[in-house]
Design a protein around this motif. Structure first.
Motif, PDB file in Angstrom:
ATOM      1  N   VAL A 134      50.204 -32.545 -74.970  1.00  0.00           N
ATOM      2  CA  VAL A 134      49.893 -32.568 -73.906  1.00  0.00           C
ATOM      3  C   VAL A 134      51.108 -33.342 -73.166  1.00  0.00           C
ATOM      4  O   VAL A 134      51.943 -33.413 -73.094  1.00  0.00           O
ATOM      5  N   ARG A 135      51.900 -32.731 -71.608  1.00  0.00           N
ATOM      6  CA  ARG A 135      52.946 -32.945 -71.126  1.00  0.00           C
ATOM      7  C   ARG A 135      52.422 -34.450 -70.920  1.00  0.00           C
ATOM      8  O   ARG A 135      51.651 -34.891 -70.777  1.00  0.00           O
ATOM      9  N   ASP A 168      50.412 -36.471 -68.452  1.00  0.00           N
ATOM     10  CA  ASP A 168      49.150 -35.616 -67.925  1.00  0.00           C
ATOM     11  C   ASP A 168      48.259 -36.360 -69.384  1.00  0.00           C
ATOM     12  O   ASP A 168      47.689 -35.850 -69.586  1.00  0.00           O
ATOM     13  N   ASP A 188      42.903 -29.920 -64.386  1.00  0.00           N
ATOM     14  CA  ASP A 188      43.996 -30.245 -64.258  1.00  0.00           C
ATOM     15  C   ASP A 188      44.416 -30.990 -66.328  1.00  0.00           C
ATOM     16  O   ASP A 188      45.440 -30.878 -66.522  1.00  0.00           O
ATOM     17  N   ALA A 222      47.220 -28.984 -69.098  1.00  0.00           N
ATOM     18  CA  ALA A 222      48.186 -29.869 -69.537  1.00  0.00           C
ATOM     19  C   ALA A 222      48.721 -29.842 -70.746  1.00  0.00           C
ATOM     20  O   ALA A 222      49.381 -30.333 -71.163  1.00  0.00           O
TER      21      ALA A 222
END
Length: 221
Positions: A107-108, A111, A182, A186
Motif C-alpha cells: 500500500v502507498r 494511504d 480510495d 491504494a
C-alpha cells in the motif's frame, strides 16, 4: 468415517487433501498419512479421489488410473505381507489439515492508515459474514520505503471453500466495495500463496495472536 485405521485419518481429511491438489493415493499418503503404513486403505482412498474429481467435473489423471490398474501398493495384494515379515511401525502424522491462504498488500505509505482502518472496520466484518476464519491481519514487520505491506492470513477447510468464497464475493468486487475506492486503489501490489498445514499449526499461530488488538490505533496487530 475412518479411512485409515493405522493413522486415524477420516474421509473428510482425505477430501480436504484432494481439494488441495492431491490426485493419487501416494500424494494423499504424503500429505496426510492415509495409506502410508499397511497400505490396505489405498483402494478406498482412490475411490474418494475419483468421486471428488467426478463431482468437480475433472477427469481422473493417468497416474491415478495406473495405480488402480496395478492394485498398487503391493500391501493390497492377497498374501501380503509375507508370513514372518516384521510389521512396520505406525507413523505419527499431522492428519487434520486446513488450507491456509496468505495475502500480502503493498500500500502507498500515504494511504496505509486509511487502508488499515477500512480493512478492520469493513473488510474483516465482510469476511466474518461469510464465515471465513481470519487468523491474522496487520502490517508486516519488515517495512520498506516505497510501500507499507499488510498481511492477511485466512484458513479454509478445503480449496473448494476458498473458491466458493471468491464466487460469493464476486471476485474482488464486494471486497473493493466494502473498503471503498480510495482504500482499494491504494494497493499497488497484491500477492497470494496457499499451503496445507496441520490444524494444530494453525491453532498455534492463532494462539500466539490471541488477544491482538484489531483496532486501527493499535499499529501492529
Amino acid at each position: 468415517m475412518y479411512v485409515c485405521l493405522c493413522t486415524g485419518v477420516n474421509s473428510e481429511t482425505v477430501t480436504q487433501v484432494v481439494a488441495a491438489g492431491a490426485r493419487t493415493s501416494q500424494e494423499v499418503a504424503d500429505a496426510c498419512g492415509a495409506g502410508s503404513v499397511c497400505g490396505r486403505c489405498r483402494s478406498t482412498v482412490r475411490r474418494i479421489i475419483a468421486a471428488e474429481l467426478a463431482a468437480a467435473g475433472e477427469a481422473a489423471p493417468a497416474a491415478l488410473v495406473a495405480e488402480e490398474a496395478a492394485g498398487w501398493p503391493p500391501e493390497e495384494a492377497a498374501g501380503w505381507p509375507p508370513e514372518g515379515a516384521p510389521s512396520r511401525p505406525r507413523r505419527s502424522v499431522p492428519w487434520r489439515t486446513r488450507l491456509v491462504e496468505v495475502r500480502t498488500y503493498a500500500v502507498r505509505p500515504a494511504d496505509a492508515e486509511r487502508f488499515h482502518e477500512r480493512v478492520v472496520l469493513a473488510g474483516l466484518p465482510l469476511l466474518g459474514e461469510q464465515g471465513v476464519d481470519v487468523v491474522h491481519f496487520g502490517p508486516s514487520e519488515t517495512p520498506r520505503d516505497q510501500a507499507v505491506d499488510f498481511v492477511l492470513i485466512r484458513s479454509f477447510p478445503s480449496r473448494r471453500a476458498l473458491e466458493r468464497l471468491e464466487v460469493e464475493l464476486e471476485g474482488s468486487a464486494r471486497w473493493r466495495a466494502a473498503l471503498g475506492a480510495d482504500a482499494a486503489d491504494a494497493v499497488v501490489e497484491e500477492r497470494q500463496v496457499a499451503l496445507l498445514l496441520p490444524v494444530d499449526a494453525v491453532d498455534g499461530l492463532r494462539s500466539r495472536l490471541r488477544g491482538a488488538d484489531f483496532t486501527p490505533e493499535a499499529g501492529t496487530v
